[in-house]
Scaffold this active site. Structure first.
Site, short mmCIF file in Angstrom:
data_model
loop_
_atom_site.label_atom_id
_atom_site.label_comp_id
_atom_site.label_asym_id
_atom_site.label_seq_id
_atom_site.Cartn_x
_atom_site.Cartn_y
_atom_site.Cartn_z
N GLU A 19 5.96 3.39 -5.21
CA GLU A 19 6.73 4.50 -5.76
C GLU A 19 7.55 3.97 -6.93
O GLU A 19 8.06 2.85 -6.89
CB GLU A 19 7.68 5.09 -4.71
CG GLU A 19 6.93 5.85 -3.65
CD GLU A 19 7.87 6.56 -2.68
OE1 GLU A 19 9.03 6.83 -3.02
OE2 GLU A 19 7.40 6.85 -1.56
N ASP A 30 -4.44 21.79 -2.81
CA ASP A 30 -3.38 21.83 -1.80
C ASP A 30 -3.33 23.24 -1.23
O ASP A 30 -3.71 24.20 -1.91
CB ASP A 30 -2.03 21.47 -2.44
CG ASP A 30 -1.08 20.85 -1.44
OD1 ASP A 30 -0.81 19.64 -1.55
OD2 ASP A 30 -0.63 21.57 -0.52
N GLU A 68 -5.08 2.75 -1.42
CA GLU A 68 -4.24 2.68 -2.63
C GLU A 68 -3.17 1.62 -2.44
O GLU A 68 -2.76 1.36 -1.32
CB GLU A 68 -3.65 4.05 -2.94
CG GLU A 68 -2.81 4.68 -1.83
CD GLU A 68 -1.40 4.20 -1.75
OE1 GLU A 68 -0.90 3.68 -2.76
OE2 GLU A 68 -0.77 4.34 -0.68
N CYS A 120 6.26 3.62 3.66
CA CYS A 120 5.03 2.85 3.96
C CYS A 120 5.25 1.66 4.88
O CYS A 120 4.64 1.58 5.94
CB CYS A 120 4.39 2.40 2.66
SG CYS A 120 4.05 3.79 1.57
#
Ligand code: UGA
Length: 438
Positions: free
Chosen positions: A155, A30, A151, A263
Site C-alpha cells: 500500500e 464489482d 501480488e 496483510c
C-alpha cells in the site's frame, strides 16, 4: 489482451488499472454500483498516490472500464482475475474463502468458451485445486485453466511495485498458459523483473511465505532493538551492519512498533493454520505472531514508563495513526490499540494524521483530531511519532516549543538522530532500540 478483474478492492483496482496502462483492455467488475459510479467519474475510494491520475488516463484512452455485469464481462475477456477479499475467517486465523468460491460458482455456471482464471487474491495452498473442482463439477471440463498469480504490492507504493517488481510469479500446470503470461508481463519483465513460473500450489505458497518472511525480518530487528536498549547500542547501526550482507539484505529491517496492515497479521496467521492442518507446525511463524502481539504490550509499557505511570489526565499526541505512511489504512495499526488503552486509563488524545480524520477514533470520547500538526502538539505531555510520513521528518521543534514548556517525544520510527537532542532545548527524545539522547 482482454482482461477482467473481479473485485475492485485494493489489489483488483491497482492491478486492473496498471494492466490497462500497459495497453490491455481491462474491465474492472464489482457488485457495488455506488462504488462503480464513483470510479467511472475518476473518484477513487482508496488512498493510493498516483492511482486517480492513472484511472483518468486509461478511462480517457478507452482501455479501462468498470462494470457490474460479471458474466457479460467474463465472456468478453480471455483472462479473468479473481481479486476479491480473503479476510480472516470467524475462527480468527484461517482465510475466509467464501467470496472466492462464490465467484468460482458463478463463473462455472456461465462460461461458454475457454477462459484463463487467475487467483490474484491471497489464497492458501490448494485453493486453485478447489476452484478447479467447482468448475469440473459443473461439467466445464476443458473450458478453463486455473492459474495462481500472487501480488506483491505494498500500500502506498502499489503502482511502483506493479510496474517495477523484483519478480512476477505465475503458478500454472500448463506450459501454453505460462507463455501467455510471459507475453502479458513482457513490458515489466523487459524492465528487469524476473519471471518465475512454478506449479500452482508453489505460487500459492510463495505468496504466504514471502509475507511471513518479511514479517519475520521485522520482528527479528524489533527483538534486537529490545536488546539494544538494554546494552546501549543503536539498532540502526546493527540494521545497517547486517543488512549490507547481501544474503540478509537491508530492506524490512527498520525497527518500529508492531507490524500492522491488512496483510502481515492476516497472512502469518493463515499460514500457521495451514501448517497445523498439514501436521507441519510452523514454529518460526508462530513465534513471529506471538512476538508481534507482545510488541504491542512492550511499546505500551514503554509509554507508561516515559510518563512515570501517571496517565490520567495526561495529553498524548499521536503524529500519524495509519499502520504506515502513504495510506489511509488503519487496519491492525498499533496506534488504534494504544489509543484505546490510554483512553481507558483516563488520558486525552490529540492526533494529527496527513490522510485526514478517522471516524473510528472520532467516535471516542477524549480523542481529538487536529488538521494542523502544531495545534495537535499544543500542551501535549507526550508526542508519539507513530507513522513515518515525510512531513514528520523535519518537524519545527521551535514552533512546537512555543506551546509547550517541555517536550517529550517518543519516536517509534527513528526519524531523527537521537544524538541531536542531547540535553538540547528541553527536549527529551526517546526512540526505538537506541539509548536515550545518545
Ligand atoms: C505487504 C507486503 O510488503 C507486500 O509485498 C504484499 O503484497 C502486501 O503486504 C499484501 O500481501 O498485500 P503492506 O501491508 O502494504 O505490504 O505494507 P508493508 O510496507 O509491507 O508494511 C507492513 C508493516 O510492516 C507496516 O506496519 C510497516 O510499518 C511495518 N514495517 C515494514 C516495519 O515495521 N519495518 C520495516 O522495515 C518495514
Amino acid at each position: 489482451m482482454k482482461i477482467c478483474f473481479i473485485g475492485t478492492g485494493y489489489v483488483g483496482l491497482v492491478s486492473g488499472v496498471c494492466f490497462s496502462d500497459l495497453g490491455n483492455n481491462v474491465i474492472c467488475i464489482d457488485k457495488d454500483r455506488e462504488k462503480l459510479s464513483r470510479l467511472v467519474n475518476g473518484d477513487i475510494p482508496i488512498f493510493e498516490p498516483g492511482l486517480s491520475e492513472l484511472v483518468r488516463k486509461n478511462l480517457d484512452a478507452g482501455r479501462l472500464s468498470f462494470s457490474d455485469d460479471l458474466i457479460g464481462s467474463i465472456n468478453k475477456s480471455d483472462i479473468v482475475f479473481i481479486a476479491v477479499g480473503t479476510p480472516t475467517a470467524k475462527d480468527g486465523v484461517s482465510a475466509d474463502l467464501s467470496q472466492v468460491f462464490s465467484v468460482a460458482q458463478l463463473i462455472s455456471k456461465k462460461i461458454k468458451t475457454h477462459k484463463i482464471i487467475v487467483t490474484k487474491s491471497t489464497v492458501p495452498i490448494g485453493t486453485g485445486d478447489k476452484i478447479e473442482k467447482i468448475l469440473n463439477k459443473n461439467k466445464k471440463k476443458g473450458l478453463f485453466t486455473i492459474v495462481s498469480n500472487p501480488e506483491f504490492l505494498r500500500e502506498g507504493e502499489a503502482i511502483k511495485d506493479f510496474k517495477y517488481p523484483d519478480r512476477v510469479v505465475i503458478g500454472a500446470n500448463d506450459k501454453k498458459v505460462i507463455k501467455i503470461f510471459n507475453e502479458l508481463y513482457r513490458p515489466i519483465v523487459n524492465k528487469g523483473a524476473a519471471f518465475v513460473s512454478s506449479s500452482r500450489r508453489a505460487a500459492e505458497l510463495i505468496k504466504y511465505a514471502s509475507n511471513a518472511f518479511l514479517a519475520t525480518k521485522i520482528s527479528f530487528i524489533n527483538e534486537i532493538a529490545n536488546l539494544c536498549e538494554k546494552v546501549h547500542v543503536n539498532v540502526d547501526d546493527v540494521a545497517l551492519g547486517i543488512g549490507l550482507d547481501k544474503r540478509i539484505g537491508s530492506r524490512f529491517l527498520r525497527a518500529g512498533p508492531a507490524y500492522g496492515g491488512s496483510c502481515f497479521p492476516k497472512d502469518t496467521k493463515a499460514l500457521a493454520k495451514v501448517g497445523k492442518h498439514h501436521n507441519s507446525p510452523l514454529s518460526i511463524v508462530n513465534a513471529v505472531i506471538n512476538f508481534n502481539e507482545k510488541r504491542k504490550k512492550d511499546i505500551e509499557n514503554n509509554i507508561y514508563r516515559i510518563l512515570h505511570n501517571k496517565i490520567k489526565n495526561k495529553t498524548i499526541c499521536f503524529l500519524g495513526v495509519t499502520f504506515k505512511a502513504n495510506t489511509d489504512d488503519l487496519r491492525d495499526s498499533s496506534a488504534i490499540n494504544l489509543i484505546s488503552k490510554f483512553i481507558k486509563k483516563g488520558a486525552k488524545i490529540n492526533y494529527y494524521e496527513p490522510s485526514g480524520s478517522k471516524e473510528i477514533l472520532d467516535k471516542q470520547k477524549n480523542v481529538n483530531y487536529f488538521d494542523d500538526l502544531y495545534s495537535a502538539t499544543k500542551n501535549a505531555d507526550l508526542i508519539i511519532i507513530h507513522t513515518e510520513w515525510d512531513e514528520f521528518k523535519n518537524l519545527n521543534f521551535s514552533k512546537i516549543k512555543n506551546n509547550n514548556k517541555k517536550i517529550t517525544i517518543y519516536d517509534l520510527r527513528n526519524l531523527y538522530d537521537s544524538k541531536s537532542f542531547n540535553n538540547k532545548n528541553n527536549i527529551t527524545y526517546y526512540s526505538i532500540g537506541r539509548p536515550v539522547n545518545a
